[in-house]
Motif scaffolding. Structure first.
Motif, PDB file in Angstrom:
ATOM      1  N   PRO A  72     104.203 -97.011  79.878  1.00  0.00           N
ATOM      2  CA  PRO A  72     103.009 -96.193  80.082  1.00  0.00           C
ATOM      3  C   PRO A  72     101.731 -97.016  79.958  1.00  0.00           C
ATOM      4  N   ASN A  73     100.714 -96.594  80.688  1.00  0.00           N
ATOM      5  CA  ASN A  73      99.362 -97.141  80.543  1.00  0.00           C
ATOM      6  C   ASN A  73      99.285 -98.644  80.736  1.00  0.00           C
ATOM      7  N   LEU A  74     100.186 -99.221  81.522  1.00  0.00           N
ATOM      8  CA  LEU A  74     100.093-100.656  81.781  1.00  0.00           C
ATOM      9  C   LEU A  74      98.840-100.957  82.604  1.00  0.00           C
ATOM     10  N   VAL A  75      98.487-100.025  83.483  1.00  0.00           N
ATOM     11  CA  VAL A  75      97.246-100.153  84.251  1.00  0.00           C
ATOM     12  C   VAL A  75      96.157 -99.417  83.482  1.00  0.00           C
ATOM     13  N   SER A  76      95.140-100.139  83.044  1.00  0.00           N
ATOM     14  CA  SER A  76      94.055 -99.521  82.283  1.00  0.00           C
ATOM     15  C   SER A  76      93.236 -98.589  83.165  1.00  0.00           C
ATOM     16  N   THR A  77      92.455 -97.717  82.540  1.00  0.00           N
ATOM     17  CA  THR A  77      91.613 -96.781  83.290  1.00  0.00           C
ATOM     18  C   THR A  77      90.648 -97.524  84.193  1.00  0.00           C
ATOM     19  N   ASP A  78      90.064 -98.606  83.690  1.00  0.00           N
ATOM     20  CA  ASP A  78      89.128 -99.399  84.483  1.00  0.00           C
ATOM     21  C   ASP A  78      89.824-100.048  85.672  1.00  0.00           C
ATOM     22  N   ASP A  79      90.994-100.664  85.430  1.00  0.00           N
ATOM     23  CA  ASP A  79      91.737-101.294  86.517  1.00  0.00           C
ATOM     24  C   ASP A  79      92.250-100.263  87.510  1.00  0.00           C
ATOM     25  N   LEU A  80      92.589 -99.070  87.029  1.00  0.00           N
ATOM     26  CA  LEU A  80      93.094 -98.022  87.910  1.00  0.00           C
ATOM     27  C   LEU A  80      92.081 -97.697  89.001  1.00  0.00           C
ATOM     28  N   GLU A  81      90.826 -97.545  88.635  1.00  0.00           N
ATOM     29  CA  GLU A  81      89.795 -97.219  89.623  1.00  0.00           C
ATOM     30  C   GLU A  81      89.563 -98.373  90.590  1.00  0.00           C
ATOM     31  N   LYS A  82      89.558 -99.594  90.069  1.00  0.00           N
ATOM     32  CA  LYS A  82      89.365-100.763  90.943  1.00  0.00           C
ATOM     33  C   LYS A  82      90.515-100.905  91.933  1.00  0.00           C
ATOM     34  N   LEU A  83      91.725-100.699  91.453  1.00  0.00           N
ATOM     35  CA  LEU A  83      92.892-100.828  92.321  1.00  0.00           C
ATOM     36  C   LEU A  83      92.967 -99.697  93.340  1.00  0.00           C
ATOM     37  N   ARG A  84      92.582 -98.490  92.952  1.00  0.00           N
ATOM     38  CA  ARG A  84      92.552 -97.381  93.911  1.00  0.00           C
ATOM     39  C   ARG A  84      91.566 -97.663  95.035  1.00  0.00           C
ATOM     40  N   THR A  85      90.398 -98.165  94.682  1.00  0.00           N
ATOM     41  CA  THR A  85      89.387 -98.477  95.692  1.00  0.00           C
ATOM     42  C   THR A  85      89.887 -99.565  96.637  1.00  0.00           C
ATOM     43  N   THR A 111      98.479-108.124  80.646  1.00  0.00           N
ATOM     44  CA  THR A 111      99.390-107.001  80.406  1.00  0.00           C
ATOM     45  C   THR A 111     100.610-107.059  81.321  1.00  0.00           C
ATOM     46  N   LEU A 112     100.372-107.295  82.597  1.00  0.00           N
ATOM     47  CA  LEU A 112     101.485-107.323  83.535  1.00  0.00           C
ATOM     48  C   LEU A 112     102.391-108.520  83.280  1.00  0.00           C
ATOM     49  N   VAL A 113     101.810-109.689  83.167  1.00  0.00           N
ATOM     50  CA  VAL A 113     102.599-110.894  82.931  1.00  0.00           C
ATOM     51  C   VAL A 113     103.286-110.820  81.563  1.00  0.00           C
ATOM     52  N   GLY A 114     102.612-110.237  80.572  1.00  0.00           N
ATOM     53  CA  GLY A 114     103.216-110.104  79.257  1.00  0.00           C
ATOM     54  C   GLY A 114     104.494-109.282  79.291  1.00  0.00           C
ATOM     55  N   ALA A 115     104.472-108.169  80.034  1.00  0.00           N
ATOM     56  CA  ALA A 115     105.668-107.334  80.154  1.00  0.00           C
ATOM     57  C   ALA A 115     106.772-108.071  80.907  1.00  0.00           C
ATOM     58  N   ALA A 116     106.401-108.757  81.994  1.00  0.00           N
ATOM     59  CA  ALA A 116     107.397-109.490  82.775  1.00  0.00           C
ATOM     60  C   ALA A 116     108.036-110.611  81.960  1.00  0.00           C
ATOM     61  N   LYS A 117     107.233-111.299  81.157  1.00  0.00           N
ATOM     62  CA  LYS A 117     107.776-112.374  80.316  1.00  0.00           C
ATOM     63  C   LYS A 117     108.788-111.831  79.317  1.00  0.00           C
ATOM     64  N   GLU A 118     108.495-110.681  78.750  1.00  0.00           N
ATOM     65  CA  GLU A 118     109.422-110.094  77.782  1.00  0.00           C
ATOM     66  C   GLU A 118     110.733-109.716  78.456  1.00  0.00           C
ATOM     67  N   LEU A 119     110.654-109.132  79.637  1.00  0.00           N
ATOM     68  CA  LEU A 119     111.865-108.695  80.326  1.00  0.00           C
ATOM     69  C   LEU A 119     112.694-109.874  80.823  1.00  0.00           C
ATOM     70  N   LEU A 120     112.018-110.951  81.228  1.00  0.00           N
ATOM     71  CA  LEU A 120     112.715-112.138  81.715  1.00  0.00           C
ATOM     72  C   LEU A 120     113.050-113.129  80.604  1.00  0.00           C
ATOM     73  N   GLN A 121     112.473-112.877  79.411  1.00  0.00           N
ATOM     74  CA  GLN A 121     112.664-113.780  78.277  1.00  0.00           C
ATOM     75  C   GLN A 121     112.264-115.206  78.646  1.00  0.00           C
ATOM     76  N   GLY A 129      98.971 -94.905  86.412  1.00  0.00           N
ATOM     77  CA  GLY A 129      98.869 -95.964  85.423  1.00  0.00           C
ATOM     78  C   GLY A 129     100.197 -96.396  84.830  1.00  0.00           C
ATOM     79  N   GLU A 130     101.271 -95.629  85.079  1.00  0.00           N
ATOM     80  CA  GLU A 130     102.583 -96.003  84.570  1.00  0.00           C
ATOM     81  C   GLU A 130     103.275 -96.987  85.510  1.00  0.00           C
ATOM     82  N   THR A 131     104.132 -97.812  84.938  1.00  0.00           N
ATOM     83  CA  THR A 131     104.875 -98.809  85.711  1.00  0.00           C
ATOM     84  C   THR A 131     106.352 -98.709  85.373  1.00  0.00           C
ATOM     85  N   VAL A 132     107.189 -98.690  86.414  1.00  0.00           N
ATOM     86  CA  VAL A 132     108.623 -98.801  86.199  1.00  0.00           C
ATOM     87  C   VAL A 132     109.045-100.205  86.606  1.00  0.00           C
TER      88      VAL A 132
END
Length: 300
Positions: A27-40, A100-110, A215-218
Protein backbone atom coordinates in the motif's frame (compact mmCIF):
# COMPACT_ATOMS: atom_id res chain seq x y z
CA UNK A 1 9.55 1.93 16.44
CA UNK A 2 11.41 4.35 14.15
CA UNK A 3 10.33 4.96 10.56
CA UNK A 4 13.43 3.11 9.33
CA UNK A 5 12.72 0.10 11.54
CA UNK A 6 9.07 0.03 10.47
CA UNK A 7 10.09 0.09 6.80
CA UNK A 8 12.53 -2.79 7.38
CA UNK A 9 9.90 -4.85 9.19
CA UNK A 10 7.33 -4.19 6.46
CA UNK A 11 9.76 -5.13 3.68
CA UNK A 12 10.68 -8.37 5.43
CA UNK A 13 7.00 -9.22 5.72
CA UNK A 14 6.27 -8.62 2.03
CA UNK A 15 9.19 -10.86 1.08
CA UNK A 16 7.63 -13.77 2.97
CA UNK A 17 4.27 -13.28 1.25
CA UNK A 18 5.85 -12.81 -2.16
CA UNK A 19 7.88 -16.01 -1.90
CA UNK A 20 4.96 -18.16 -0.78
CA UNK A 21 2.11 -16.67 -2.82
CA UNK A 22 3.98 -15.33 -5.87
CA UNK A 23 2.59 -11.84 -5.37
CA UNK A 24 2.25 -9.18 -2.70
CA UNK A 25 0.37 -5.86 -2.53
CA UNK A 26 2.26 -2.90 -1.05
CA UNK A 27 0.00 0.00 0.00
CA UNK A 28 0.91 3.65 -0.52
CA UNK A 29 4.09 2.92 -2.45
CA UNK A 30 3.17 5.86 -4.68
CA UNK A 31 3.00 8.98 -2.53
CA UNK A 32 0.16 11.49 -2.89
CA UNK A 33 2.54 13.99 -4.50
CA UNK A 34 3.94 11.43 -6.95
CA UNK A 35 0.43 10.16 -7.71
CA UNK A 36 -0.63 13.53 -9.13
CA UNK A 37 2.59 13.96 -11.11
CA UNK A 38 2.32 10.48 -12.58
CA UNK A 39 -1.37 10.92 -13.45
CA UNK A 40 -0.59 14.13 -15.31
CA UNK A 41 2.29 12.48 -17.18
CA UNK A 42 0.07 9.52 -18.07
CA UNK A 43 -2.71 11.75 -19.39
CA UNK A 44 -0.19 13.35 -21.74
CA UNK A 45 1.23 10.11 -23.16
CA UNK A 46 -2.17 8.41 -23.39
CA UNK A 47 -3.46 11.40 -25.35
CA UNK A 48 -0.51 11.20 -27.73
CA UNK A 49 -1.03 7.46 -28.16
CA UNK A 50 -4.73 7.73 -28.90
CA UNK A 51 -4.31 10.54 -31.40
CA UNK A 52 -1.68 8.54 -33.29
CA UNK A 53 1.37 10.60 -32.31
CA UNK A 54 2.98 7.82 -30.25
CA UNK A 55 3.40 4.55 -32.19
CA UNK A 56 4.71 2.35 -29.36
CA UNK A 57 1.50 0.84 -28.05
CA UNK A 58 -0.20 -2.43 -27.19
CA UNK A 59 -3.00 -3.00 -29.64
CA UNK A 60 -6.46 -4.40 -28.92
CA UNK A 61 -6.67 -7.87 -30.42
CA UNK A 62 -3.02 -8.78 -29.76
CA UNK A 63 -1.64 -10.08 -26.48
CA UNK A 64 2.08 -10.32 -27.27
CA UNK A 65 4.58 -8.39 -29.42
CA UNK A 66 5.02 -7.46 -32.17
CA UNK A 67 2.06 -5.09 -31.86
CA UNK A 68 1.89 -4.38 -35.59
CA UNK A 69 -1.89 -4.26 -36.02
CA UNK A 70 -3.58 -1.19 -37.47
CA UNK A 71 -6.41 -1.42 -34.91
CA UNK A 72 -6.81 2.17 -33.65
CA UNK A 73 -7.68 1.09 -30.09
CA UNK A 74 -4.94 0.47 -27.53
CA UNK A 75 -4.64 -1.28 -24.16
CA UNK A 76 -1.10 -0.17 -23.34
CA UNK A 77 1.65 2.37 -23.98
CA UNK A 78 5.24 1.19 -24.42
CA UNK A 79 8.58 2.81 -23.50
CA UNK A 80 7.48 5.37 -20.91
CA UNK A 81 11.04 6.61 -20.34
CA UNK A 82 11.71 7.23 -24.04
CA UNK A 83 13.14 10.78 -24.43
CA UNK A 84 10.86 11.44 -27.42
CA UNK A 85 8.00 11.67 -24.91
CA UNK A 86 9.54 14.84 -23.50
CA UNK A 87 8.90 15.96 -19.89
CA UNK A 88 6.67 12.96 -18.98
CA UNK A 89 9.61 10.63 -19.64
CA UNK A 90 11.63 12.35 -16.92
CA UNK A 91 8.74 11.98 -14.45
CA UNK A 92 8.56 8.26 -15.13
CA UNK A 93 12.36 7.83 -15.00
CA UNK A 94 12.54 9.57 -11.63
CA UNK A 95 9.89 7.29 -10.17
CA UNK A 96 11.47 4.14 -11.66
CA UNK A 97 14.69 4.76 -9.71
CA UNK A 98 13.02 6.17 -6.58
CA UNK A 99 14.00 5.01 -3.09
CA UNK A 100 10.60 3.50 -2.34
CA UNK A 101 10.26 1.51 -5.54
CA UNK A 102 13.85 0.33 -5.69
CA UNK A 103 13.79 -0.41 -1.95
CA UNK A 104 10.85 -2.79 -2.36
CA UNK A 105 12.42 -4.45 -5.41
CA UNK A 106 15.72 -4.95 -3.59
CA UNK A 107 13.96 -6.66 -0.70
CA UNK A 108 12.04 -8.99 -3.00
CA UNK A 109 15.12 -9.84 -5.07
CA UNK A 110 17.41 -9.93 -2.02
CA UNK A 111 20.02 -7.77 -3.72
CA UNK A 112 21.70 -4.38 -3.38
CA UNK A 113 21.81 -1.19 -5.45
CA UNK A 114 24.88 -2.46 -7.29
CA UNK A 115 22.85 -5.42 -8.60
CA UNK A 116 19.80 -3.54 -9.90
CA UNK A 117 19.28 -3.68 -13.67
CA UNK A 118 17.05 -1.33 -15.67
CA UNK A 119 14.47 -3.15 -17.77
CA UNK A 120 10.97 -2.36 -19.08
CA UNK A 121 8.57 0.41 -18.11
CA UNK A 122 5.16 0.54 -19.76
CA UNK A 123 1.61 1.68 -19.04
CA UNK A 124 -1.62 -0.33 -19.00
CA UNK A 125 -4.71 1.67 -20.00
CA UNK A 126 -8.36 1.13 -20.77
CA UNK A 127 -9.28 0.80 -24.45
CA UNK A 128 -11.53 3.58 -25.74
CA UNK A 129 -14.26 1.49 -27.34
CA UNK A 130 -13.64 -2.23 -26.83
CA UNK A 131 -13.67 -4.71 -24.01
CA UNK A 132 -10.52 -6.80 -24.19
CA UNK A 133 -8.97 -9.68 -22.26
CA UNK A 134 -5.69 -11.54 -22.07
CA UNK A 135 -5.61 -15.32 -21.91
CA UNK A 136 -4.26 -17.23 -18.93
CA UNK A 137 -0.49 -17.51 -19.21
CA UNK A 138 2.93 -17.47 -17.59
CA UNK A 139 5.34 -14.96 -19.13
CA UNK A 140 8.27 -17.35 -19.59
CA UNK A 141 6.58 -20.74 -19.97
CA UNK A 142 4.73 -21.73 -23.13
CA UNK A 143 1.10 -22.69 -22.71
CA UNK A 144 1.67 -26.06 -24.38
CA UNK A 145 4.75 -26.91 -22.30
CA UNK A 146 4.81 -30.44 -20.95
CA UNK A 147 4.68 -30.91 -17.21
CA UNK A 148 8.42 -31.62 -17.14
CA UNK A 149 9.22 -28.55 -19.28
CA UNK A 150 7.03 -26.43 -17.04
CA UNK A 151 8.69 -27.72 -13.87
CA UNK A 152 12.17 -26.93 -15.19
CA UNK A 153 11.17 -23.43 -16.34
CA UNK A 154 9.58 -22.58 -12.99
CA UNK A 155 12.67 -23.74 -11.11
CA UNK A 156 14.92 -21.52 -13.26
CA UNK A 157 12.92 -18.29 -12.96
CA UNK A 158 14.37 -16.04 -10.26
CA UNK A 159 16.09 -13.11 -11.93
CA UNK A 160 13.63 -10.25 -11.75
CA UNK A 161 10.43 -8.82 -10.35
CA UNK A 162 7.40 -7.40 -12.15
CA UNK A 163 4.83 -5.01 -10.80
CA UNK A 164 1.68 -2.99 -11.46
CA UNK A 165 1.26 0.37 -9.71
CA UNK A 166 -2.32 1.64 -9.90
CA UNK A 167 -2.93 5.37 -10.34
CA UNK A 168 -6.70 4.75 -10.27
CA UNK A 169 -8.65 1.84 -8.80
CA UNK A 170 -7.76 -1.24 -10.81
CA UNK A 171 -9.50 -4.63 -10.78
CA UNK A 172 -8.15 -5.97 -14.08
CA UNK A 173 -5.64 -8.57 -12.91
CA UNK A 174 -6.46 -12.20 -12.06
CA UNK A 175 -3.91 -14.60 -10.62
CA UNK A 176 -3.62 -18.08 -9.14
CA UNK A 177 -1.73 -17.64 -5.83
CA UNK A 178 1.18 -20.02 -5.35
CA UNK A 179 1.16 -21.19 -8.97
CA UNK A 180 4.75 -19.96 -9.49
CA UNK A 181 5.84 -22.93 -7.37
CA UNK A 182 3.94 -25.78 -9.02
CA UNK A 183 2.95 -27.15 -12.39
CA UNK A 184 -0.64 -26.87 -13.55
CA UNK A 185 -3.28 -29.38 -12.65
CA UNK A 186 -5.11 -31.03 -15.54
CA UNK A 187 -8.02 -28.62 -15.07
CA UNK A 188 -5.74 -25.57 -14.97
CA UNK A 189 -4.02 -26.80 -18.10
CA UNK A 190 -7.37 -26.87 -19.92
CA UNK A 191 -7.89 -23.20 -19.10
CA UNK A 192 -4.39 -22.10 -20.14
CA UNK A 193 -3.65 -24.20 -23.23
CA UNK A 194 -6.00 -22.15 -25.36
CA UNK A 195 -5.14 -18.94 -27.20
CA UNK A 196 -8.58 -17.57 -26.37
CA UNK A 197 -9.23 -15.29 -23.38
CA UNK A 198 -11.48 -16.74 -20.67
CA UNK A 199 -15.19 -16.00 -20.67
CA UNK A 200 -14.95 -15.83 -16.88
CA UNK A 201 -11.42 -15.69 -15.39
CA UNK A 202 -12.69 -17.08 -12.09
CA UNK A 203 -13.45 -20.40 -13.82
CA UNK A 204 -9.71 -21.10 -13.52
CA UNK A 205 -9.24 -23.33 -10.43
CA UNK A 206 -7.66 -21.33 -7.60
CA UNK A 207 -8.02 -17.95 -9.32
CA UNK A 208 -8.62 -14.68 -7.48
CA UNK A 209 -9.22 -11.14 -8.67
CA UNK A 210 -6.70 -8.51 -7.56
CA UNK A 211 -8.10 -5.06 -6.78
CA UNK A 212 -5.66 -2.19 -6.28
CA UNK A 213 -6.53 1.18 -4.81
CA UNK A 214 -4.84 4.33 -6.16
CA UNK A 215 -1.20 4.33 -5.05
CA UNK A 216 -1.06 0.59 -4.35
CA UNK A 217 1.42 -1.70 -6.09
CA UNK A 218 1.24 -5.43 -6.69
CA UNK A 219 4.62 -7.09 -7.15
CA UNK A 220 4.44 -10.53 -8.72
CA UNK A 221 6.52 -13.33 -10.11
CA UNK A 222 5.66 -13.16 -13.80
CA UNK A 223 5.51 -16.94 -14.05
CA UNK A 224 2.52 -17.02 -11.74
CA UNK A 225 -0.59 -18.00 -13.71
CA UNK A 226 -2.28 -14.72 -14.58
CA UNK A 227 -4.62 -13.02 -17.03
CA UNK A 228 -6.38 -9.67 -17.26
CA UNK A 229 -9.57 -8.00 -18.45
CA UNK A 230 -9.90 -4.49 -19.86
CA UNK A 231 -13.11 -2.45 -19.67
CA UNK A 232 -13.40 0.60 -21.91
CA UNK A 233 -15.89 2.15 -19.47
CA UNK A 234 -13.44 2.25 -16.51
CA UNK A 235 -10.45 4.57 -16.60
CA UNK A 236 -7.19 2.72 -16.13
CA UNK A 237 -3.65 4.05 -15.82
CA UNK A 238 -1.45 1.41 -14.22
CA UNK A 239 2.34 1.54 -14.38
CA UNK A 240 3.65 -1.85 -15.51
CA UNK A 241 7.36 -2.55 -15.22
CA UNK A 242 10.20 -4.88 -14.35
CA UNK A 243 13.57 -4.62 -12.63
CA UNK A 244 16.21 -7.30 -12.94
CA UNK A 245 18.98 -8.70 -10.80
CA UNK A 246 22.17 -8.30 -12.87
CA UNK A 247 23.79 -11.18 -10.99
CA UNK A 248 21.53 -13.58 -12.92
CA UNK A 249 23.32 -12.78 -16.18
CA UNK A 250 21.86 -13.76 -19.53
CA UNK A 251 18.74 -15.29 -18.03
CA UNK A 252 16.90 -11.99 -18.37
CA UNK A 253 17.87 -11.31 -22.00
CA UNK A 254 15.20 -13.37 -23.74
CA UNK A 255 12.33 -11.57 -22.02
CA UNK A 256 13.76 -8.05 -21.98
CA UNK A 257 15.78 -7.44 -25.14
CA UNK A 258 13.00 -8.46 -27.54
CA UNK A 259 11.16 -5.19 -26.91
CA UNK A 260 13.19 -2.81 -29.08
CA UNK A 261 15.27 -0.87 -26.55
CA UNK A 262 17.79 0.70 -28.96
CA UNK A 263 16.81 4.18 -27.74
CA UNK A 264 18.25 3.35 -24.32
CA UNK A 265 21.71 3.58 -25.87
CA UNK A 266 21.25 7.29 -26.65
CA UNK A 267 23.02 9.93 -24.56
CA UNK A 268 19.85 12.03 -24.38
CA UNK A 269 18.19 9.14 -22.56
CA UNK A 270 21.10 8.79 -20.14
CA UNK A 271 21.05 12.54 -19.52
CA UNK A 272 17.53 12.41 -18.05
CA UNK A 273 18.47 9.75 -15.46
CA UNK A 274 19.73 10.26 -11.91
CA UNK A 275 22.91 8.52 -10.78
CA UNK A 276 21.11 5.38 -9.66
CA UNK A 277 19.24 5.23 -12.96
CA UNK A 278 22.48 5.58 -14.96
CA UNK A 279 24.06 2.72 -13.02
CA UNK A 280 20.98 0.54 -13.64
CA UNK A 281 21.14 1.41 -17.35
CA UNK A 282 24.83 0.45 -17.53
CA UNK A 283 23.95 -3.04 -16.30
CA UNK A 284 21.33 -3.39 -19.03
CA UNK A 285 23.82 -2.27 -21.70
CA UNK A 286 26.32 -4.79 -20.35
CA UNK A 287 23.68 -7.51 -20.62
CA UNK A 288 23.22 -6.58 -24.26
CA UNK A 289 26.95 -6.73 -24.93
CA UNK A 290 27.41 -10.09 -23.26
CA UNK A 291 24.43 -11.72 -24.98
CA UNK A 292 24.79 -10.28 -28.50
CA UNK A 293 26.64 -13.37 -29.68
CA UNK A 294 23.73 -15.63 -28.73
CA UNK A 295 21.14 -13.61 -30.61
CA UNK A 296 19.83 -11.14 -28.04
CA UNK A 297 20.14 -7.44 -28.79
CA UNK A 298 18.56 -4.13 -27.86
CA UNK A 299 17.81 -3.85 -31.59
CA UNK A 300 15.38 -6.81 -31.60
Amino acid sequence: MTVGALWTATMSFIKEIYDSQGFVIVPNLVSTDDLEKLRTACDTVVGRTRNGHWPHRRVVGKQFPPFDSDNPDSWGVQHLMHPDLGPPASVFAKWYSSDTLVGAAKELLQCEDKDMQMELFNLLINPESHKFALRWHRDDVKGDATEDEERKALAAWNGGVQWNSALYEDSCLYIVPGSHLKTRTDEQRKHSNTMDPPANPLDMPGAIRVTLQPGETVFYNSNILHCATYDHECKRATLHATIGDARKGAGRARNILQHGLTWMQEERFRDQLDERGKAMLDRLLLLQQTTRDVGYSLDN
